[in-house]
Enzyme design. Structure first.
Site, short mmCIF file in Angstrom:
data_model
loop_
_atom_site.label_atom_id
_atom_site.label_comp_id
_atom_site.label_asym_id
_atom_site.label_seq_id
_atom_site.Cartn_x
_atom_site.Cartn_y
_atom_site.Cartn_z
N ASP A 1 11.43 4.19 1.27
CA ASP A 1 10.06 4.24 1.79
C ASP A 1 9.62 5.70 1.93
OD1 ASP A 1 7.65 3.36 2.75
OD2 ASP A 1 8.37 3.17 4.82
N CYS B 1 5.40 -3.39 -1.88
CA CYS B 1 6.49 -2.71 -1.17
C CYS B 1 6.39 -3.18 0.27
CB CYS B 1 6.38 -1.20 -1.33
SG CYS B 1 4.73 -0.53 -1.02
N ARG C 1 4.81 3.02 -2.75
CA ARG C 1 5.69 2.64 -3.86
C ARG C 1 5.01 1.69 -4.83
NH1 ARG C 1 10.84 1.11 -0.12
NH2 ARG C 1 9.13 0.61 1.32
N SER C 2 4.21 0.77 -4.30
CA SER C 2 3.49 -0.16 -5.18
C SER C 2 2.54 0.58 -6.10
CB SER C 2 2.72 -1.19 -4.34
OG SER C 2 3.58 -1.96 -3.54
N GLN D 1 1.14 7.27 -2.20
CA GLN D 1 0.79 7.69 -0.85
C GLN D 1 1.16 9.13 -0.54
OE1 GLN D 1 2.40 5.01 2.05
NE2 GLN D 1 0.84 5.48 3.58
#
Length: 852
Positions: A535, A565, A571-572, A609
Site C-alpha cells: 500500500d 486495491c 495501486r488500482s 496516488q
C-alpha cells in the site's frame, strides 16, 4: 303450391275461413312462399276467367351470418377483405353487408357498409403495424344477421416518417466522437435501431454503423478531418429520412516521426540538416523536437524545441545545430508535436522513452515531481460524490471518507431497493471507453452491491491488488467464498469457489456466480489477487507485475476489467495506467503517460496516488519497451536465444544487455506452456477483428516433436472467413504461418479448429481421409468480431516469433560524424535506423531467421 293439398282438412297450418273467402296460414314458414290461386267452383258450362285469382306469397327471414372474411391484399394503411355467404331463397335478396372493424390495442370500434351486396371491400385509412379484427354481417328486408367469425390481422409497418434529432457531437477518446441523438417518431411501431453513416468530406471514404441505442462512440476516424454525419431510424420496415450534420474530428498525435531528408553541411562544430513533416501529422505541427547526443556517450543528450510559422510545409525545414564537439559522431533523432501534444502532454516515441525517463529523473526527479504536482492540482478541482458533499448513506458505503466516486462516471446499480450508489467508476483505456472499472475493496455492507455490479456489468475478471491485512491494518474484507465446493449466498447471488491456484506473486481463484433473481445460467468469474504490491508503495521490480498482466490478459474477458486495491485509487490507478499503455504499445510506437493519466483522473480522483507510483509506472513501461513480452512457451526459447545472441546494440549483444539488467534487478524468469504444446505449438489462440471492417490475423504453427505432422484447418463460419493454408504438413522443427482473413460482417464469435496428427502420408488431404478419428488431435482459435477496437494481448515490442532490437523505434535517426577538418560533410546516414527487425521465416526451420 301443391294442388293436391286438402286445405280444409283440420289440424293443418292452413285454415279456410268461413264464408270461404279467406285463407289463413299460421305460422308461416319459408316453404310457404309461392303463388296462391283462388278459384270459384261453378258449372263448367258457365266457367269464366274471372272466376279464379292468383295471389303471390313471399315468406322472408333474417339471413345467416357470412363466413369468416379472408385477407386478399394488404399494405401499410389498407386491407382488402372477401367472404362467402350461403343463403336460401327466403334470405333473398341480400341488400348489403356491414363490416365491424376493431382496433385491438386501442379498443376502437367502427362499422362500415358496402354499397350493395358485393362480397368484397377495401378498407382504407388504417394505421400501420396495428392489429385489427374484422367480421361481417348481412342485411335484407327482414333484418340483419349477427356478425360472423372475426379474423385478426396486423397491417404492414412503414418506415419512420420523421428523421431523428442530433443532440450532440463531442470529440471523445482517441480518434472517436461521442454522438447522442433522439427518436422523433411517435407511432406504435418502435424504432429498433439506427443506421449511422459518416462520410469524410472531399473523398469517397464512408463508414457505417448500426446501433440500437441513442448514443454511441464512432471510432477509427481520421484526425483533424471534416466529416458529414447522417443518422436514420430503422423500425424493421425501412429507414426514416436522414438527419445530417458536419463535424470536425480532434487534432491527434503524429503517428510517424519527421523525415530527416539530408545533411546539408557540417563543420567541426556544427551540422545543418533538412527534414519534412511526418507523413501523418494528424493536425498542424506546433513544435519539432530535436534530440542529439554523442553515439559513444548517450547520456549527454540535448533537446531542442523548434517552432516554424511558414505555411508551405512541402518545402521542408532546415536547422543548424552548433556548439558540437569536433571529431565526434552524433546521433540525431526527431519528434513532432501538435496542439494536442502541447495541451495534454508530449507524445514520446517508444525508442526514445528511456532517454525521456532519464530527463525526468535528472536533478532528483525534478520533472517527475513537476508533472505529478501539476496533475494533483488539476484533480483537486474535481467534485466527488460520496465524500463530504454526499448523503450519509453514500458515506456508509465508502471505505475511506475522502475517497468516493465521481458522479459523471460512477456505476449506477439497477434493481437496488435502497440506493444505486457503489464506490466505483468506469475508466477508459487508450483505445476503448469503459475498458476498466476502478473500485474500492468491498466492505461487508457492500458485498451485495459489489456482486450486483459484477452481474450487471457482465464482468468475469477481477484484479485484486491488496492483501486482507497490511502492516496490521485491515485493507480488504473477504468477499469471496473460503471453502471449495461450498456455496455461499450473498444478496441473492450464489457464489461457489471451484478452483484456487497459488503462484509466487498471485493467487488465481475461479468462482461460479448464479443469480436467484433471474433464470440466466451461472457465470464463471476469475479472481486474480496480486500480493506483491504494498500500500502507498511499489513492487520491488517490474517483471512479476508485467508477467501478471500478461496472465490476466490471457483470461477470457467480456465486460470491463474490475480492478481494486484498498481505496481503489493508488495501486488500482497504477495498474490501469500501465495495462492501458501496455496494450496501446501493440498498436502504436508512441506513448503519453501523463496525458492518459490526466484523462483517467477526470473519471476517478487520485488515481496513481503517490509520486513513487507515478515514477514506477514509467519504469514498468520502460522495461516493457526494452525487453518486450518475454513470457513464451519453452519450445520457442531457442529462437529467442538466437535472436539475443545475434542482435547488437552499442557493441553489446542482446543477451549481454539482458544479463546486465538481471544484475541490476532481481528478475524472476517464467516459462509457462500448455502440456500439449510439447509436440505442436499454436499461437496466438485467439484473434479479434472490427466486424464492420474485417481484417486479417496471422498465427504461428510449430512442429515441436520429432515426427512429421499433417494439419487440417476448419472454420465454423466459412461465409466470412478465408484461411490459408487449409491443409499443410510440418517436418520436425518446422514452422509455418497460418493466415486468417475476415470479410466485413456482423458481430459474432466463431472458432477455427486446427486438427493435426502424426503421419508419413505425403498428401495431408489423403492422410485425413484415411485416418482413424481417434488419433486426430485438435486445437481451437477463438475468432471474435465486434465493433469495438480489439485489445491485443501481446505487446508490439519483441513478441515471441517477432524480434525487435533495442534500436530507436519510430524515430527518424541520422548518425553524424563531426570531423576536425573544417568544411568536411561526411556523415553516417542511417546510424542505427531503420531498426533491425527479425521475424521467423515462413516455412523455414524454427532456428532460422531473416532480416527485413
Amino acid at each position: 303450391m301443391d294442388l293436391n293439398k286438402q286445405w280444409w282438412v283440420s289440424g293443418m297450418r292452413y285454415e279456410l275461413m268461413k264464408p270461404f273467402y279467406e285463407l289463413k296460414v299460421q305460422p308461416t314458414l319459408p316453404e310457404d312462399s309461392g303463388n296462391y290461386r283462388c278459384r270459384l267452383e261453378a258449372d263448367p258450362l258457365f266457367a269464366q276467367d274471372i272466376m279464379s285469382h292468383v295471389t303471390p306469397l313471399i315468406v322472408m327471414v333474417k339471413p345467416p351470418s357470412p363466413s369468416k372474411p379472408q385477407i386478399t391484399s394488404y399494405s401499410e394503411r389498407n386491407v382488402t377483405l372477401t367472404w362467402t355467404h350461403t343463403i336460401a331463397k327466403a334470405h333473398l335478396p341480400i341488400l348489403k353487408y356491414s363490416i365491424l372493424i376493431s382496433q385491438l390495442e386501442a379498443d376502437n370500434i367502427e362499422v362500415i357498409l358496402t354499397r350493395n351486396n358485393i362480397s368484397t371491400i377495401t378498407i382504407n385509412n388504417l394505421k400501420p403495424y396495428t392489429r385489427y379484427a374484422f367480421s361481417v354481417r348481412a342485411e335484407n328486408a327482414a333484418g340483419h344477421s349477427n356478425f360472423g367469425q372475426e379474423i385478426v390481422f396486423r397491417t404492414m409497418g412503414e418506415a419512420p416518417k420523421i428523421a431523428p434529432k442530433i443532440v450532440s457531437i463531442v470529440n471523445g477518446s482517441d480518434r472517436c466522437v461521442d454522438v447522442k441523438w433522439e427518436n422523433q417518431n411517435k407511432s406504435n411501431l418502435e424504432v429498433s435501431g439506427y443506421r449511422i453513416m459518416v462520410h469524410r468530406l472531399g473523398s469517397g471514404d464512408m463508414r457505417e454503423w448500426y446501433f440500437k441505442t441513442t448514443s454511441n462512440s464512432l471510432c477509427s476516424l481520421g484526425y483533424h478531418q471534416d466529416y458529414r454525419l447522417s443518422i436514420e431510424a430503422d423500425n424493421g420496415f425501412g429507414y426514416s429520412p436522414s438527419v445530417t450534420q458536419i463535424f470536425k474530428t480532434d487534432i491527434g498525435v503524429p503517428t510517424s516521426p519527421p523525415q530527416i531528408t539530408s545533411i546539408l553541411s557540417s563543420t567541426s562544430t556544427s551540422v545543418a540538416f533538412a527534414w519534412k513533416e511526418p507523413k501523418e501529422p494528424n493536425g498542424p505541427i506546433n513544435y519539432f523536437y530535436v534530440y542529439y547526443y554523442p553515439i559513444k556517450n548517450p547520456s549527454q543528450i540535448t533537446k531542442l524545441q523548434l517552432k516554424f510559422n511558414h505555411e508551405d510545409h512541402a518545402k521542408g525545414y532546415v536547422h543548424n545545430i552548433t556548439k558540437l564537439s569536433s571529431n565526434t559522431a552524433y546521433k540525431i533523432e526527431m519528434t513532432a508535436q501538435t496542439e494536442k501534444d502541447e495541451k495534454y502532454g508530449e507524445s514520446i516515441a517508444s525508442g526514445m522513452f528511456e532517454k525521456y525517463c532519464k530527463s525526468l529523473q535528472a536533478n532528483d526527479n525534478a520533472l517527475y515531481t513537476e508533472q505529478f504536482e501539476e496533475l494533483s492540482k488539476e484533480s483537486e478541482k474535481m467534485e466527488v460524490e460520496g465524500t463530504s458533499n454526499s448523503c450519509e448513506d453514500f458515506q456508509q458505503k465508502n471505505r475511506y471518507l475522502n475517497i468516493g466516486a465521481y458522479e459523471g462516471t460512477r456505476i449506477k446499480l439497477s434493481g437496488n431497493n435502497t440506493s444505486d450508489y457503489i464506490n466505483a467508476n468506469y475508466i477508459d483505456s487508450c483505445e476503448n471507453k469503459k475498458a476498466y472499472i476502478a473500485t474500492q475493496a468491498p466492505l461487508p455492507n457492500t458485498f451485495g452491491d459489489f456482486w450486483s455490479m459484477i452481474w450487471q456489468e457482465k464482468c468475469n475478471a477481477i484484479v485484486c491488488i491488496t492483501k486482507m491485512v497490511e502492516k496490521g491494518r485491515r485493507k480488504c474484507d473477504q468477499y469471496w467464498p473460503s471453502d471449495k465446493k461450498i456455496p455461499e449466498v450473498i444478496n441473492g447471488f450464489t457464489l461457489t469457489l471451484t478452483s484456487e491456484i497459488s503462484n509466487a506473486y498471485f493467487v488465481h481463484r475461479i468462482i461460479t456466480l448464479k443469480s436467484s433473481k433471474c433464470m440466466l445460467p451461472e457465470r464463471t468469474v476469475h479472481h486474480v489477487q496480486f500480493t506483491a504490491w504494498p500500500d502507498h508503495g511499489v513492487p520491488d521490480n517490474v517483471f512479476p507485475l508485467l508477467s501478471f498482466m500478461n496472465y490476466v490478459t490471457a483470461l477470457e474477458s467480456n465486460g470491463p476489467l474490475i480492478v481494486h486495491c484498498s481505496a481503489g485509487v493508488g495501486r488500482s490507478g497504477s495498474y490501469i495506467l500501465i495495462d492501458s499503455i501496455r496494450k496501446h504499445l501493440s498498436k502504436s510506437d508512441y506513448v503519453k503517460i501523463q496525458a492518459h493519466l490526466r484523462h483517467m483522473r477526470k473519471q476517478r480522483g487520485k488515481l496513481v496516488q503517490t509520486l513513487e507510483q507515478y515514477i514506477f509506472c514509467h519504469e514498468v513501461i520502460k522495461q516493457l519497451i526494452k525487453n518486450g513480452n518475454t513470457r513464451m512457451p519453452t519450445k520457442q526459447i531457442m529462437n529467442y536465444v538466437q535472436y539475443l545472441v545475434e542482435s547488437k546494440d552499442q557493441g553489446r549483444s542482446g543477451i549481454q544487455a539482458q544479463y546486465e539488467d538481471v544484475c541490476k534487478l532481481f528478475i524472476m524468469a517464467e516459462a509457462i506452456f500448455d502440456e500439449e504444446e510439447h509436440e505442436f505449438y499454436l499461437s496466438p489462440k485467439h484473434a479479434e477483428y472490427p466486424a464492420n471492417e474485417g481484417g486479417a490475423s496471422r498465427h504461428l504453427m510449430v512442429n515441436s516433436s520429432q515426427d512429421r505432422i499433417v494439419i487440417k484447418i476448419k472454420c465454423s463460419n466459412n461465409a466470412v472467413y478465408r484461411i490459408s493454408p487449409v491443409y499443410t504438413a510440418l517436418e520436425p522443427g518446422e514452422a509455418q504461418r497460418l493466415q486468417i482473413v475476415r470479410d466485413p460482417g456482423e458481430s459474432r464469435i466463431d472458432k477455427m479448429v486446427v486438427q493435426y496428427m502424426f503421419s508419413k502420408v505425403k498428401s495431408p488431404h489423403e492422410a485425413f481421409l484415411s485416418a482413424n478419428p481417434e488419433i486426430i488431435k485438435r486445437m481451437m482459435i477463438v475468432l471474435i468480431a465486434h465493433n469495438k477496437h480489439p485489445q491485443f494481448s501481446q505487446p508490439r515490442i519483441a513478441p515471441p516469433g517477432v524480434m525487435v532490437n533495442s534500436g530507436t523505434s519510430q524515430s527518424n535517426v541520422f548518425g553524424v560524424q563531426m570531423n576536425s577538418r573544417a568544411g568536411a560533410n561526411s556523415y553516417m546516414a542511417g546510424g542505427n535506423a531503420p531498426k533491425g527487425i527479425y521475424r521467423q521465416g515462413t516455412k523455414k526451420n524454427i532456428k532460422s531467421s531473416k532480416r527485413l
